[in-house]
Design an enzyme around this catalytic site. Structure first.
Site, PDB file in Angstrom:
ATOM      1  N   SER A 382      55.591 -57.888 -28.372  1.00 40.18           N
ATOM      2  CA  SER A 382      53.869 -57.537 -27.184  1.00 40.18           C
ATOM      3  C   SER A 382      53.486 -57.293 -28.541  1.00 40.18           C
ATOM      4  CB  SER A 382      53.571 -56.925 -26.306  1.00 40.18           C
ATOM      5  OG  SER A 382      52.639 -56.578 -25.774  1.00 40.18           O
ATOM      6  N   ARG A 385      47.239 -59.370 -30.952  1.00 38.53           N
ATOM      7  CA  ARG A 385      47.307 -61.064 -31.328  1.00 38.53           C
ATOM      8  C   ARG A 385      46.236 -61.260 -32.088  1.00 38.53           C
ATOM      9  NH1 ARG A 385      50.343 -61.600 -26.780  1.00 38.53           N
ATOM     10  NH2 ARG A 385      48.472 -62.003 -25.401  1.00 38.53           N
ATOM     11  N   TYR A 456      47.600 -57.664 -19.184  1.00 47.63           N
ATOM     12  CA  TYR A 456      48.023 -58.344 -18.972  1.00 47.63           C
ATOM     13  C   TYR A 456      49.602 -58.338 -19.207  1.00 47.63           C
ATOM     14  CZ  TYR A 456      49.776 -61.434 -15.211  1.00 47.63           C
ATOM     15  OH  TYR A 456      50.958 -61.524 -14.313  1.00 47.63           O
ATOM     16  N   GLU A 457      49.430 -58.384 -20.154  1.00 45.77           N
ATOM     17  CA  GLU A 457      51.892 -59.078 -20.292  1.00 45.77           C
ATOM     18  C   GLU A 457      51.795 -57.332 -20.589  1.00 45.77           C
ATOM     19  OE1 GLU A 457      50.371 -60.363 -24.649  1.00 45.77           O
ATOM     20  OE2 GLU A 457      51.619 -59.057 -24.936  1.00 45.77           O
ATOM     21  N   LEU A 458      50.574 -56.616 -21.063  1.00 43.69           N
ATOM     22  CA  LEU A 458      51.602 -55.153 -20.283  1.00 43.69           C
ATOM     23  C   LEU A 458      51.845 -54.630 -18.719  1.00 43.69           C
ATOM     24  CD1 LEU A 458      52.154 -52.619 -22.231  1.00 43.69           C
ATOM     25  CD2 LEU A 458      49.334 -51.891 -21.292  1.00 43.69           C
TER      26      LEU A 458
END
Ligand SMILES: *[C@@H]1O[C@H](CO)[C@@H](O)[C@H](O)[C@H]1NC(C)=O
Ligand SMILES: *[C@@H]1O[C@H](CO)[C@@H](O)[C@H](O)[C@H]1NC(C)=O
Ligand SMILES: *[C@@H]1O[C@H](CO)[C@@H](O)[C@H](O)[C@H]1NC(C)=O
Ligand SMILES: *[C@@H]1O[C@H](CO)[C@@H](O)[C@H](O)[C@H]1NC(C)=O
Ligand SMILES: *[C@@H]1O[C@H](CO)[C@@H](O)[C@H](O)[C@H]1NC(C)=O
Ligand SMILES: *[C@@H]1O[C@H](CO)[C@@H](O)[C@H](O)[C@H]1NC(C)=O
Ligand SMILES: *[C@@H]1O[C@H](CO)[C@@H](O)[C@H](O)[C@H]1NC(C)=O
Ligand SMILES: *[C@@H]1O[C@H](CO)[C@@H](O)[C@H](O)[C@H]1NC(C)=O
Ligand SMILES: *[C@@H]1O[C@H](CO)[C@@H](O)[C@H](O)[C@H]1NC(C)=O
Ligand SMILES: *[C@@H]1O[C@H](CO)[C@@H](O)[C@H](O)[C@H]1NC(C)=O
Length: 544
Positions: A382, A385, A456-458
């Site tokens: 992660s 990006r 969100y990914e976190l």
């Protein structure tokens, strides 16, 4: 030797004593029947001497009391000047005799002994004398009173004649005493009186004593002997001494109020000899030791004329650890210290090189945690990006450096969004399933990381990690971050060792601590590296 000289001196002494008084002062006399005998008064003092006075003689026996002696009744008993002479004395003469001279009265008890017909002497007549071996032994035969009448003198030893001469004295024996000199020495004087032959026998019983063992007595052992005891147990104190036969050897254990009742001295003194010296030991027995017996000096003493030697014993309570001999105790201590030091060192090494040890272990055991969990990726990376020039390095690290090292060199399989997720589609669902398929979540952290895109990914990763515990998080702090307040609270709960710091200068090599720590946090996997370069080659050089 001045034997002759000495003999002359002796002879002169004898001659002199003859001119003096031969008076008999002993009040009890033993005489042997058949021998000449005389009684002579001793003057009470020279001032009262009256040469012209003649003594009056009385005798008493069982039937008479102080009867005046009637000399005409017995031809054997005569008065020679003021001396009463018996030629010879017979058994019937036994009794008490009194001599009165002026105011002076003297009394004798005469015991007449029957002659021993089977021996040259009569035992009752024997005088005893002891001589120490090697010391001077003198035997002379003389008789001052009858000297003038004696015409023959013989010396017998144990009734065997050893010398004889026709003088009033014998050739004297004067030598260093030997044990074989012990025995009965009899002087036999032969004298003639009124044509009749009489014998007078004087016998000496000579005993030769062994050399006196004159050692200075000492109690053996140290001045103070400490004896460790347990209360309630019996104890024996053994004291030994070098001493002489008649020395006093004893224990002192008296207190002011008398001895403790449980202390007893052995009555028996046990002697032994060693190399001609006499030793003895004696025991002090203390039954069921009590507090009273502790810290008191029990003295062992040996005493002879002039010297005393004392050694003391003291009872001490046995210390708990003293059960072990002290040398074993210190040895044990040293061993324990060495062992604990070694353990400490080992623990220290283990802590410091934990990572290396674990990696080594994985390598040697060929451990692989990835085979059975059904997951596709070893780690989901992660990172920030959206590419911005000011975050170029960080981006390059996440997209190029990390996959180069972990995938090409160490054989891991990473999931990198830009590379592995196809554009379009439901991004959120996609990310969620990818995280579920990954074993680790690598977060490359920077200040600008917290953006809506990665939130969100976190959060999805944190849910997996902290709630479902299916994924482990690895935090890589790429640039120094002073303030973590922007991070979600839950991320701060991560253990410190799961946070890795990238140090641009030091972390380049594959062997650097950074990569080792990262490998340590990554799942164990049998590495089939797809080596792109030599070991130790700077990663960034390869990358750039
Ligand atoms: C000595 O003894 C005699 C007779 O017994 C007597 O006459 C005389 O006085 C005595 N002499 C002395 C000095 O006592
Ligand atoms: C001594 O003994 C004789 C004979 O037995 C006698 O004649 C004489 O009187 C005695 N003398 C004395 C003093 O008793
Ligand atoms: C006692 O002494 C007298 C003379 O004084 C003598 O005749 C008599 O035998 C003596 N008795 C004994 C038992 O010796
Ligand atoms: C003997 O004794 C008496 C009295 O006891 C004394 O008067 C006299 O002087 C004494 N005589 C001698 C010679 O000692
Ligand atoms: C002398 O003889 C009497 C009686 O026989 C005896 O009681 C006494 O002990 C004897 N004394 C000595 C010194 O032998
Ligand atoms: C002579 O001396 C020895 C040793 O002291 C002793 O045993 C013995 O009885 C003595 N003999 C006489 C007759 O006194
Ligand atoms: C010889 O004479 C001396 C002195 O008078 C005496 O002490 C000693 O006992 C005598 N010896 C004998 C064997 O009688
Ligand atoms: C006296 O002693 C001699 C040896 O010295 C001996 O021959 C003699 O018979 C003795 N005489 C008497 C009366 O004992
Ligand atoms: C006492 O000690 C001595 C020598 O030190 C030894 O010979 C002896 O046997 C000991 N006695 C006891 C009862 O232990
Ligand atoms: C033993 O000797 C010491 C000193 O020599 C002394 O102080 C102590 O009182 C003695 N103990 C006994 C029991 O005599």
């Amino acid at each position: 030797m001045h034997c002759g000289e000495l003999f002359l001196t002796l002879w002169v002494l004898i001659a002199e004593s003859t001119s003096g008084e031969d008076c008999i002062s002993r009040s009890h006399l033993n005489v042997v029947e058949g021998e000449p005998f005389y009684l002579k008064c001793c003057p009470s003092s020279s001032a009262q001497r009256n040469e012209t006075a003649t003594p009056q003689w009385y005798r008493s026996n069982e039937s008479y009391k102080d009867a005046k002696l009637n000399l005409s009744t017995s031809p054997r008993i005569i008065l020679h000047k003021d001396i009463l002479e018996f030629w010879p004395v017979e058994l019937e003469d036994q009794g008490s005799y009194t001599c009165n001279l002026g105011n002076n009265t003297q009394r004798w008890m005469i015991n007449v002994t029957r002659r021993n017909k089977h021996s040259c002497f009569t035992e009752k007549q024997v005088k005893s004398k002891t001589v120490e071996v090697t010391k001077s032994l003198q035997i002379t035969c003389n008789n001052s009173y009858y000297k003038a009448l004696i015409h023959r003198t013989a010396l017998y030893k144990n009734c065997k004649k050893i010398s004889e001469n026709s003088l009033s004295y014998s050739k004297p024996i004067w030598k260093n005493a030997e044990f074989k000199d012990q025995g009965y020495y009899s002087c036999v004087f032969s004298l003639l009186h009124n044509g009749k032959l009489y014998n007078i026998t004087d016998t000496l019983n000579i005993t030769i004593l062994g050399e006196r063992n004159d050692v200075i007595p000492v109690v053996l052992g140290p001045q103070l002997t400490r004896v460790e005891v347990e209360l309630g147990k019996d104890v024996e104190l053994n004291c030994s001494a070098l001493l002489n036969e008649n020395d006093y050897f004893y224990w002192s254990f008296w207190k002011e109020k008398g001895p403790d009742p449980n202390v007893h001295q052995d009555n028996k003194i046990r002697p032994w000899t060693s190399e001609g010296k006499t030793y003895a030991s004696q025991i002090l027995r203390i039954e069921k030791v009590t507090e009273n017996n502790l810290n008191f000096l029990y003295n062992c003493t040996v005493v002879n004329e002039g010297t005393t030697d004392t050694k003391s014993f003291i009872l001490l309570r046995k210390a708990g650890t003293a059960d072990i001999p002290s040398h074993a105790f210190t040895g044990g201590m040293i061993a324990a210290i060495v062992v604990s030091m070694a353990v400490l060192c080992l623990a220290f090494v283990c802590v410091v090189y934990r990572v290396d040890l674990v990696l080594c272990y994985r390598h040697w055991m060929r451990r692989d945690e990835t085979l059975t969990d059904g997951k596709t990726f070893d780690a989901f990376v992660s990172y920030l990006r959206e590419y911005r020039p000011e975050h170029g390095e960080e981006y390059t690290f996440a997209v190029e450096t990390l996959p180069t090292v972990l995938e090409k060199h160490f054989g891991y399989k990473l999931c990198i969004f830009e590379r592995d997720v196809l554009p379009g589609g439901a991004v959120v669902d996609e990310i969620h399933s990818l995280i579920k398929k990954s074993r680790r979540l690598i977060i490359v952290l920077s200040k600008s990381y917290m953006s809506n895109e990665v939130r969100y990914e976190l959060e999805s990763g944190l849910h997996e990690a902290l709630v479902e515990r299916k994924i482990k998080i690895i935090l890589i702090q790429f640039a120094p971050v002073g303030d973590f307040t922007f991070l979600p609270q839950s991320l701060k709960l991560l253990k410190l060792h799961r946070v890795l710091k990238w140090k641009a200068g030091e972390s380049l090599s594959y062997n650097s601590r950074f990569w080792k720590n990262l490998l340590y946090l990554m799942p164990a996997k049998v590495i089939k590296p797809d080596r792109g370069g030599a070991e130790g080659l700077p990663v960034l050089a390869e990358v750039s």
